[in-house]
Motif scaffolding. Sequence first.
Motif, short mmCIF file in Angstrom:
data_model
loop_
_atom_site.label_atom_id
_atom_site.label_comp_id
_atom_site.label_asym_id
_atom_site.label_seq_id
_atom_site.Cartn_x
_atom_site.Cartn_y
_atom_site.Cartn_z
N UNK A 1 0.85 -1.19 0.00
CA UNK A 1 0.00 0.00 0.00
C UNK A 1 0.88 1.25 0.00
N UNK A 2 0.27 2.37 -0.37
CA UNK A 2 0.97 3.66 -0.36
C UNK A 2 0.83 4.29 1.01
N UNK A 3 1.90 4.93 1.51
CA UNK A 3 1.86 5.51 2.86
C UNK A 3 2.81 6.70 2.94
N UNK A 4 2.53 7.57 3.95
CA UNK A 4 3.36 8.75 4.23
C UNK A 4 4.20 8.44 5.46
N UNK A 5 5.52 8.35 5.28
CA UNK A 5 6.38 7.91 6.39
C UNK A 5 7.46 8.94 6.73
N UNK A 6 7.68 9.10 8.03
CA UNK A 6 8.76 9.94 8.53
C UNK A 6 10.03 9.09 8.62
N UNK A 7 11.09 9.54 7.95
CA UNK A 7 12.36 8.82 8.00
C UNK A 7 13.37 9.50 8.92
N UNK A 8 13.27 10.83 9.05
CA UNK A 8 14.20 11.57 9.90
C UNK A 8 13.50 12.83 10.39
N UNK A 9 13.71 13.17 11.65
CA UNK A 9 13.11 14.38 12.20
C UNK A 9 13.73 15.61 11.56
N UNK A 10 12.88 16.60 11.32
CA UNK A 10 13.35 17.82 10.68
C UNK A 10 13.32 17.75 9.17
N UNK A 11 12.88 16.61 8.62
CA UNK A 11 12.80 16.46 7.17
C UNK A 11 11.38 16.09 6.77
N UNK A 12 11.00 16.47 5.55
CA UNK A 12 9.66 16.14 5.07
C UNK A 12 9.49 14.62 5.00
N UNK A 13 8.30 14.11 5.35
CA UNK A 13 8.06 12.67 5.20
C UNK A 13 8.05 12.27 3.74
N UNK A 14 8.22 10.99 3.49
CA UNK A 14 8.27 10.47 2.13
C UNK A 14 7.03 9.64 1.84
N UNK A 15 6.59 9.66 0.60
CA UNK A 15 5.46 8.84 0.17
C UNK A 15 6.03 7.64 -0.55
N UNK A 16 5.71 6.45 -0.04
CA UNK A 16 6.33 5.25 -0.56
C UNK A 16 5.41 4.05 -0.41
N UNK A 17 5.80 2.95 -1.01
CA UNK A 17 5.03 1.71 -0.94
C UNK A 17 5.55 0.85 0.20
N UNK A 18 4.64 0.36 1.05
CA UNK A 18 5.00 -0.49 2.19
C UNK A 18 4.05 -1.68 2.22
N UNK A 19 4.39 -2.76 2.93
CA UNK A 19 3.50 -3.92 3.00
C UNK A 19 2.17 -3.58 3.67
N UNK A 20 1.10 -4.22 3.23
CA UNK A 20 -0.20 -4.04 3.85
C UNK A 20 -0.19 -4.57 5.28
N UNK A 21 -0.84 -3.88 6.23
CA UNK A 21 -0.99 -4.45 7.57
C UNK A 21 -1.91 -5.68 7.51
N UNK A 22 -1.65 -6.64 8.41
CA UNK A 22 -2.40 -7.89 8.41
C UNK A 22 -3.05 -8.11 9.77
N UNK A 23 -4.37 -8.26 9.84
CA UNK A 23 -5.02 -8.56 11.13
C UNK A 23 -4.53 -9.90 11.68
N UNK A 24 -4.23 -9.91 12.97
CA UNK A 24 -3.75 -11.14 13.61
C UNK A 24 -4.54 -11.49 14.86
N UNK A 25 -5.01 -10.47 15.59
CA UNK A 25 -5.72 -10.71 16.83
C UNK A 25 -7.22 -10.88 16.63
N UNK A 26 -7.90 -11.50 17.58
CA UNK A 26 -9.34 -11.73 17.46
C UNK A 26 -10.18 -10.46 17.42
#
Length: 342
Positions: A1-26
Amino acid sequence: MKAVRVHAYGEQPEIESVPDPVPKGPMDVLVEVGAAGVCRTDLHIIEGQWADKSGVELPYIIGHENAGTVREVGPAVGNIKPGDKVILHPLVTCGLCRACRSGDDVHCENSRFPGINTDGGMAELLLTNARSVVRLDAGLEPVDVAALADAGLTAYHAVRKAVPLLHPGTHVVLIGAGGLGHIGLQSLIALTPAEITVVDRSAQALDLASELGAHHTVEATGDHVEAVRDLTGGRGAHVVLDFVGEGGTEAEGVAMTRDAGSYFVIGYGGRVEVPTIDIISREINVIGNLVGSYNDLDELMTLTAQGKVALRTRTYALDDAPAALDDLDAGRIPGGRAILVP
């Protein structure tokens, strides 16, 4: 999925592709994000103000004002089903600790806070749990309410706490009529009979406050403390709600509060410095306000469905998250909220 992630403080976050979250708990709930609010706290996160408090490991996905459509639920979930439109309480809570059992889930001993200390909702999908979801009324859409999940909830929580102090004949001052303040104003009008004065440095925000129903507006041009005291017969307000909390409003808010009155701190970034002799001799209260409870959010959704609370928003595509953050930081969204739509 596409997501907005912070890689370093003081810098703009990046928009990138990351794995989809997966439900595990009841009790897990996977939500397809329909809208994610852009909050000033996101700016503070990027600046690094939350680094020590959150303890989050970078990179991670920001975004704590989220609404969307349920895609998948765990086997023990019975309060919602796939396809339901929902708004998400910002905390993922356990339901078992003393705070949760008391209805004070904001102080859950085992909570997670997506967008603060774990992956948040500026993405196409968000993993939460069944205790965090509030089903939306048929007349509401995620894009119309997403920012109420934190900004609205925080504003409503402060007003809800002030309600017992605001009987007929009282005066309340609201500092800051922007993203939180305009929701707080509507909540005040819906819940209290108090006379309301709004203080802001933006003429546009004050125009909106008047349109929403504020009894008085005061432009913060330097003599606004005196103007408020004049409006309150020289005594100050019974309650002051400070939705800014920095840049001098801390001292101004205390100065606008009458003896035996209450100064509510909602915005943050500054410091409240009051001599203890003044607190005692004036018998004033300084009250902190965190985000509201699940029940607060449920009540706020009722007011929203009734048309008593509405957000002023500007929408952006998820890819335009940096522009939305820049616009918020530069004050180019007066009297409203920026909303990302994946």
